[in-house]
Design an enzyme around this catalytic site. Sequence first.
Site, PDB file in Angstrom:
ATOM      1  N   HIS A 168       0.857  -1.190   0.000  1.00 22.23           N
ATOM      2  CA  HIS A 168       0.000   0.000   0.000  1.00 22.23           C
ATOM      3  C   HIS A 168       0.887   1.232   0.000  1.00 22.23           C
ATOM      4  CE1 HIS A 168      -3.220   2.813   1.020  1.00 22.23           C
ATOM      5  NE2 HIS A 168      -4.029   1.871   0.595  1.00 22.23           N
TER       6      HIS A 168
ATOM      7  N   ASP B 225      -7.684  -5.396  -0.850  1.00 23.31           N
ATOM      8  CA  ASP B 225      -8.145  -6.229  -1.968  1.00 23.31           C
ATOM      9  C   ASP B 225      -7.884  -7.716  -1.777  1.00 23.31           C
ATOM     10  OD1 ASP B 225      -7.316  -3.477  -3.969  1.00 23.31           O
ATOM     11  OD2 ASP B 225      -9.319  -4.316  -3.728  1.00 23.31           O
TER      12      ASP B 225
HETATM   13  C1  SDX Z   1      -6.118   0.063  -3.343  1.00 24.34           C
HETATM   14  O1  SDX Z   1      -4.530   4.511  -2.149  1.00 24.34           O
HETATM   15  C2  SDX Z   1      -5.540   3.872  -1.610  1.00 24.34           C
HETATM   16  O2  SDX Z   1      -6.026   4.218  -0.576  1.00 24.34           O
HETATM   17  C3  SDX Z   1      -6.067   2.720  -2.434  1.00 24.34           C
HETATM   18  C4  SDX Z   1      -7.022   1.779  -1.729  1.00 24.34           C
HETATM   19  C5  SDX Z   1      -8.359   2.421  -1.461  1.00 24.34           C
HETATM   20  O3  SDX Z   1      -9.073   1.969  -0.554  1.00 24.34           O
HETATM   21  O4  SDX Z   1      -8.763   3.304  -2.272  1.00 24.34           O
HETATM   22  O5  SDX Z   1      -6.457   1.334  -0.512  1.00 24.34           O
HETATM   23  C6  SDX Z   1      -7.314   0.557  -2.608  1.00 24.34           C
HETATM   24  O6  SDX Z   1      -5.876   0.472  -4.445  1.00 24.34           O
HETATM   25  C7  SDX Z   1      -5.193  -0.897  -2.631  1.00 24.34           C
HETATM   26  C8  SDX Z   1      -3.942  -1.292  -3.501  1.00 24.34           C
HETATM   27  C9  SDX Z   1      -4.399  -2.356  -4.515  1.00 24.34           C
HETATM   28  N1  SDX Z   1      -3.312  -2.667  -5.450  1.00 24.34           N
HETATM   29  C10 SDX Z   1      -2.624  -3.823  -5.372  1.00 24.34           C
HETATM   30  O7  SDX Z   1      -2.806  -4.688  -4.512  1.00 24.34           O
HETATM   31  C11 SDX Z   1      -1.601  -3.994  -6.490  1.00 24.34           C
HETATM   32  C12 SDX Z   1      -0.296  -4.556  -5.919  1.00 24.34           C
HETATM   33  N2  SDX Z   1       0.309  -3.551  -5.044  1.00 24.34           N
HETATM   34  C13 SDX Z   1       1.187  -2.643  -5.621  1.00 24.34           C
HETATM   35  O8  SDX Z   1       1.568  -2.626  -6.888  1.00 24.34           O
HETATM   36  C14 SDX Z   1       1.715  -1.555  -4.688  1.00 24.34           C
HETATM   37  O9  SDX Z   1       1.872  -2.054  -3.433  1.00 24.34           O
HETATM   38  C15 SDX Z   1       0.893  -0.298  -4.656  1.00 24.34           C
HETATM   39  C16 SDX Z   1       0.615   0.203  -6.039  1.00 24.34           C
HETATM   40  C17 SDX Z   1      -0.396  -0.547  -3.956  1.00 24.34           C
HETATM   41  C18 SDX Z   1       1.655   0.751  -3.886  1.00 24.34           C
HETATM   42  O10 SDX Z   1       2.818   0.916  -4.579  1.00 24.34           O
HETATM   43  P1  SDX Z   1       3.861   2.065  -4.291  1.00 24.34           P
HETATM   44  O11 SDX Z   1       3.573   2.806  -3.036  1.00 24.34           O
HETATM   45  O12 SDX Z   1       4.008   2.863  -5.534  1.00 24.34           O
HETATM   46  O13 SDX Z   1       5.147   1.206  -3.964  1.00 24.34           O
HETATM   47  P2  SDX Z   1       6.182   0.733  -5.044  1.00 24.34           P
HETATM   48  O14 SDX Z   1       5.480   0.227  -6.259  1.00 24.34           O
HETATM   49  O15 SDX Z   1       7.176   1.838  -5.207  1.00 24.34           O
HETATM   50  O16 SDX Z   1       6.875  -0.519  -4.322  1.00 24.34           O
HETATM   51  C19 SDX Z   1       7.842  -0.301  -3.284  1.00 24.34           C
HETATM   52  C20 SDX Z   1       8.619  -1.600  -3.181  1.00 24.34           C
HETATM   53  C21 SDX Z   1       9.104  -2.087  -4.546  1.00 24.34           C
HETATM   54  O17 SDX Z   1      10.270  -2.836  -4.310  1.00 24.34           O
HETATM   55  P3  SDX Z   1      11.555  -2.496  -5.211  1.00 24.34           P
HETATM   56  O18 SDX Z   1      11.131  -2.825  -6.635  1.00 24.34           O
HETATM   57  O19 SDX Z   1      11.808  -0.993  -5.007  1.00 24.34           O
HETATM   58  O20 SDX Z   1      12.627  -3.385  -4.665  1.00 24.34           O
HETATM   59  O21 SDX Z   1       7.758  -2.653  -2.684  1.00 24.34           O
HETATM   60  C22 SDX Z   1       7.609  -3.649  -3.690  1.00 24.34           C
HETATM   61  C23 SDX Z   1       8.052  -3.036  -5.005  1.00 24.34           C
HETATM   62  O22 SDX Z   1       8.560  -4.049  -5.858  1.00 24.34           O
HETATM   63  N3  SDX Z   1       6.191  -3.960  -3.778  1.00 24.34           N
HETATM   64  C24 SDX Z   1       5.717  -5.128  -4.168  1.00 24.34           C
HETATM   65  C25 SDX Z   1       4.336  -5.008  -4.084  1.00 24.34           C
HETATM   66  N4  SDX Z   1       4.003  -3.770  -3.659  1.00 24.34           N
HETATM   67  C26 SDX Z   1       5.184  -3.126  -3.475  1.00 24.34           C
HETATM   68  N5  SDX Z   1       6.345  -6.264  -4.591  1.00 24.34           N
HETATM   69  C27 SDX Z   1       5.533  -7.299  -4.917  1.00 24.34           C
HETATM   70  N6  SDX Z   1       4.188  -7.258  -4.849  1.00 24.34           N
HETATM   71  C28 SDX Z   1       3.562  -6.135  -4.441  1.00 24.34           C
HETATM   72  N7  SDX Z   1       2.216  -6.106  -4.379  1.00 24.34           N
END
Ligand code: SDX
Length: 380
Positions: free
Chosen positions: A266, A316
């Site tokens: 998140h 989710d």
């Molecule tokens: C919702 O914003 C809200 O409030 C949204 C929400 C709401 O109620 O409206 O809460 C609902 O959208 C929840 C999120 C749903 N999405 C997912 O589940 C998709 C998977 N998650 C992500 O892609 C990610 O965690 C985000 C998009 C939710 C947040 O991403 P950020 O803050 O941009 O973080 P990032 O992509 O920069 O990741 C930081 C690190 C990375 O590692 P490095 O590549 O730098 O080594 O954490 C890792 C990422 O690879 N990482 C993940 C991951 N999420 C972060 N690695 C694997 N799987 C994941 N899900």
Amino acid sequence: MSNAQQPTDPVKKGLEGVVAGSTAISDVDGQQCQLIYRGYNIDELVGKASYEEVSYLLFYGKLPTRSQLAEWTRQLDGGRTVDPHVLDILKQLPIHAPSMALLRTMVSVIGCDDPQAEDEALESIQKKAIRLTAQTVTLVAAIGRLRENNTPLPPKPGLSHAANFLYMLHGEEPVPVLAKALDAYFVLLADHGFNASTFTARTVTGTKSDYYSAVTAAIGSLKGPLHGAANRKAMEMLEEIGTPEQVEPYVQRTLADHKRFMGFGHRVYKGADPRAKHLKDIAKSLGTTNETKWFVISEKLQDAVWNAKQLYINVDFYSASLLHYLGIPTELFTAMFACARMAGWSAHILEQWADNRLIRPLSQYTGPRGLKFVPLSERT
Ligand code: SDX
């Protein structure tokens, strides 16, 4: 020199950590991992306050009295029917298009059909918001039934918002435990600060565009897999894994391929998403009378991803098995998120209208400067 940000200041990619505005509707506390709706921690509300009570709270800033709740419920009940000629337009659309694309289109159709669509009076926007919040479950149920070659059903007066959706989708009134589970899901996903789709709705409203345009834009934003579509992707992930024994191999493959685990991570919460524990409990309770394997796989995957990457689940993850246990097709999962978030989007649109200023951030130009024009004949 004003302290306003300058285009030369460092850019916060994705507006990470940027406070882009203020709101009294909800607080997403990333450090404390708490979600507050109008002063109430959601732990105070879930399982106690219905979606009818919570949507009223988000709109008006306080929990309704008995008579206010009765009137609010009457307004939702009265607004839940979708006009037959609007449903006729849905029937002409390619019904196997993505359900969020169909929902986005149908909200626009309802906007075109509303003679008050452009009326900027707050009272008029409130009426549109109440009606569309109520109609969204009818639209999503109709999309679900048409995709199965079934005839859409009109809402049944007197059923709750959640119970009516399950009735309109399945054609029979749900047992109370299922209606209560969906009601809690709606409460937990009703609002969440300046998430991408809500901020989109506020940005559209900031130009003084109409309510339907703001909701249509929000649906478009929620449709993305990094936001609302993660629940559908999480269910597809569970189905790909298939058995508890395949969890670890799946995790290793995903890590090796540097792919994302849907339903994990998140932008704001630096610890556990406070909604996730409630959704997990509900999914577990529903799983005991259904294919328990989806919950078993989910719990094993949650542990395996934590061990591998110390990633927390988000809203989710257990939404997937919960919605599946309610017999809702995976394709409709993100549209269910939209049904819940309609109350939050509407409250934010009303709040933006009440104290509006055009939302227009700066950008940092990274292109060239000082180029001279070269006539076409001389360009190579
Ligand atoms: C919702 O914003 C809200 O409030 C949204 C929400 C709401 O109620 O409206 O809460 C609902 O959208 C929840 C999120 C749903 N999405 C997912 O589940 C998709 C998977 N998650 C992500 O892609 C990610 O965690 C985000 C998009 C939710 C947040 O991403 P950020 O803050 O941009 O973080 P990032 O992509 O920069 O990741 C930081 C690190 C990375 O590692 P490095 O590549 O730098 O080594 O954490 C890792 C990422 O690879 N990482 C993940 C991951 N999420 C972060 N690695 C694997 N799987 C994941 N899900």
